[in-house]
Write an enzyme that holds these catalytic residues in place. Structure first.
Site, PDB file in Angstrom:
ATOM      1  N   PHE A   1      23.247  19.036  28.541  1.00 12.38           N
ATOM      2  CA  PHE A   1      24.554  19.711  28.605  1.00 12.38           C
ATOM      3  C   PHE A   1      25.296  19.407  29.900  1.00 12.38           C
ATOM      4  O   PHE A   1      26.522  19.501  29.959  1.00 12.38           O
ATOM      5  CB  PHE A   1      24.376  21.224  28.426  1.00 12.38           C
ATOM      6  CG  PHE A   1      23.942  21.981  29.652  1.00 12.38           C
ATOM      7  CD1 PHE A   1      24.874  22.586  30.475  1.00 12.38           C
ATOM      8  CD2 PHE A   1      22.601  22.107  29.971  1.00 12.38           C
ATOM      9  CE1 PHE A   1      24.480  23.305  31.602  1.00 12.38           C
ATOM     10  CE2 PHE A   1      22.194  22.824  31.084  1.00 12.38           C
ATOM     11  CZ  PHE A   1      23.131  23.417  31.905  1.00 12.38           C
ATOM     12  N   LYS A   2      24.567  19.000  30.946  1.00 17.43           N
ATOM     13  CA  LYS A   2      25.222  18.710  32.220  1.00 17.43           C
ATOM     14  C   LYS A   2      26.228  17.562  32.110  1.00 17.43           C
ATOM     15  O   LYS A   2      27.170  17.471  32.905  1.00 17.43           O
ATOM     16  CB  LYS A   2      24.175  18.361  33.283  1.00 17.43           C
ATOM     17  CG  LYS A   2      23.033  19.369  33.426  1.00 17.43           C
ATOM     18  CD  LYS A   2      23.495  20.663  34.006  1.00 17.43           C
ATOM     19  CE  LYS A   2      22.381  21.687  34.086  1.00 17.43           C
ATOM     20  NZ  LYS A   2      21.395  21.459  35.115  1.00 17.43           N
ATOM     21  N   ASP A   3      26.039  16.689  31.108  1.00 15.41           N
ATOM     22  CA  ASP A   3      26.966  15.566  30.937  1.00 15.41           C
ATOM     23  C   ASP A   3      28.393  16.033  30.666  1.00 15.41           C
ATOM     24  O   ASP A   3      29.357  15.373  31.061  1.00 15.41           O
ATOM     25  CB  ASP A   3      26.516  14.670  29.770  1.00 15.41           C
ATOM     26  CG  ASP A   3      25.262  13.875  30.080  1.00 15.41           C
ATOM     27  OD1 ASP A   3      25.126  13.417  31.226  1.00 15.41           O
ATOM     28  OD2 ASP A   3      24.427  13.718  29.171  1.00 15.41           O
TER      29      ASP A   3
END
Length: 468
Positions: free
Chosen positions: A109-111
């Site tokens: 999800f950090k992308d």
């Protein structure tokens, strides 16, 4: 305009200033002093990219980034995602959805945020022809690889990511250590994530290191939170009606984005914090006492193996009473107590405010494995251990509070082979080789570049100077 959570005098910083500096000089985190309310129905038909534009435009003045430039930055940031929807929903049943946040280049999800943050850094640097910046970040697993992929080969940007030795998954380490670009460096720290995070904060406070123009990519950087608000709106529009979001939580950044969406007017019934056995957030909501605990427990969901959730400071600022400056003083007193005594407590009025929108639960290691197994048996769908913490929490809440739940699926299961294989080994048709993407398979054949350092400010700064 923006202020620091610890400011005791009025502040008015620009978006660019808070993005490029990351952490405030007083040790606080930047945030907007007011949160805009929006007309919910107007955006229901927008694509993810167009929705991101509308949300970001509320927090980024056009005088800093014109419309055409912001639109271009957003398009560029999500061009590498493997789903046209960017963050699609998986319908488990009539009451439960998974919000898949792992379709970016590093499968986490950090992308969603860090592809945008990387392009922001490059945009501001090229526009002003500023001096090069040194990005320093701490990771418990996914932030590091997402930051490196978002910043690799960026002009005038050097990247140094600290991670705790032996406390992240092998694939997460390979994603950071096999990138060949000379501007990125993986630093393996002999300590915990909290050690890494403390060192990063100390680097920002070290005036003798100021010439390196240090910038942040952790969720202490406001742009990280801003970019993550979008998928709460996007998911809501595809489910419709009042929903409850369940968020696997470590550093509190992901669920904080949900809090901003709620304050902007999104009809969220509850934001449910799902923690593993490192349960500082769950304990706080049950007691009103924010206490570190004695040590970090090593779990199957390592991204949440955190004693102190940095972003919780931002929520405390909004919950505190009084003027902006009075709030800053209150937060300072909390943080001073946490540093001196390892804990602080809040008044009942603050705890009551938090409980109006937040609820919480903690999930054991054994329950995490059992949830991966049970979910696969029922749906033939493989979830990673962090997602399992969220699913376990959602299913338990559903028993007592029927509603529509959206549980955030934060990483691809292939990034956590050991717990996933442990959970699914008894299924004859299951094969880890079938779920691992080809680009992750290739990582083990690539050359590693990693620097091992002691868990001290001096050791890390010396390593950065040597590698610069």
């Amino acid at each position: 305009m923006y202020t620091s959570t610890r400011a005791t005098t009025p502040q008015s910083l620009s978006f660019e200033e808070v993005v490029m500096t990351g952490l405030a000089p007083d040790g606080g985190l930047y945030l907007p002093s007011s949160i805009p309310k929006i007309p919910i129905a107007d955006w229901s038909s927008l694509s993810f990219q167009d929705l991101a534009f509308q949300i970001m435009r509320l927090y980024i003045p056009s005088s800093e980034i014109p419309d055409s430039h912001l639109s271009s930055l957003i398009s560029k940031s999500y061009a590498s995602f493997k789903s046209d929807e960017i963050t699609p929903l998986y319908n488990v049943n009539e009451n439960l959805y998974l919000l898949e946040l792992f379709h970016g280049p590093t499968y986490a999800f950090k992308d969603v945020a860090l592809q945008f943050v990387g392009n922001l850094f490059e945009y501001f640097l090229q526009r002003k022809k500023s001096n090069p910046i040194t990005v320093v970040g701490a990771t418990s697993g996914d932030t590091g690889s997402a930051a490196i992929y978002g910043l690799r080969a960026k002009k005038d940007v050097k990247v140094f990511i600290l991670y705790p030795t032996g406390r992240i998954s092998p694939i997460q380490e390979l994603q950071m250590s096999t990138v060949p670009d000379e501007n990125v460096h993986a630093l393996s720290v002999n300590g915990t994530f909290d050690d890494c995070q403390d060192i990063v904060k100390a680097i920002f406070a070290d005036k003798s290191f100021a010439s390196y123009n240090v910038a942040a990519v952790n969720s202490i950087n406001w742009a990280r939170i801003l970019a993550q608000i979008t998928y709460y709106f996007y998911a809501f529009y595809r489910v419709k009606g009042t929903v409850r979001f369940v968020v696997p939580s470590g550093n509190f950044g992901d669920i904080l984005a949900g809090y901003f969406a709620y304050r902007m007017g999104l009809p969220i019934d509850k934001l449910i914090i799902a923690t593993n056995e490192n349960d500082i957030l769950d304990r706080f909501l049950k007691s009103g006492v924010y206490a570190k605990g004695s040590s970090v427990k090593s779990t199957h969901s390592p991204a949440m193996d955190i004693l102190v959730s940095s972003n919780f400071e931002r929520l405390l600022w909004y919950l505190a009473e009084g003027s902006d400056s009075e709030r800053g003083g209150t937060v300072c007193s909390y943080m001073d107590s946490l540093k001196r005594e390892g804990s602080f407590s809040v008044p009942n009025s603050v705890l009551s405010q938090a409980r109006e929108i937040f609820d919480s639960s903690s999930v054991t290691n054994d329950a995490t494995i059992a949830t991966i197994k049970k979910f696969y048996a029922s749906h033939k769908y493989v979830i990673d251990p962090h997602t399992a913490v969220g699913v376990n929490t959602a299913l338990r809440f559903l028993e007592n509070h029927p509603a529509t739940y959206i549980s955030l699926s934060t990483a691809h299961p292939a990034k956590f082979s050991e717990p996933v294989n442990k959970a699914l080994a008894s299924f004859p048709e299951y094969s880890f080789d079938k779920i691992i993407p080809d680009d992750l398979k290739r990582l083990s054949s690539l050359k590693k570049r990693v620097t091992y350092v002691d868990a001290s400010l001096e050791a890390v700064e010396n390593a950065i100077k040597h590698l610069y």
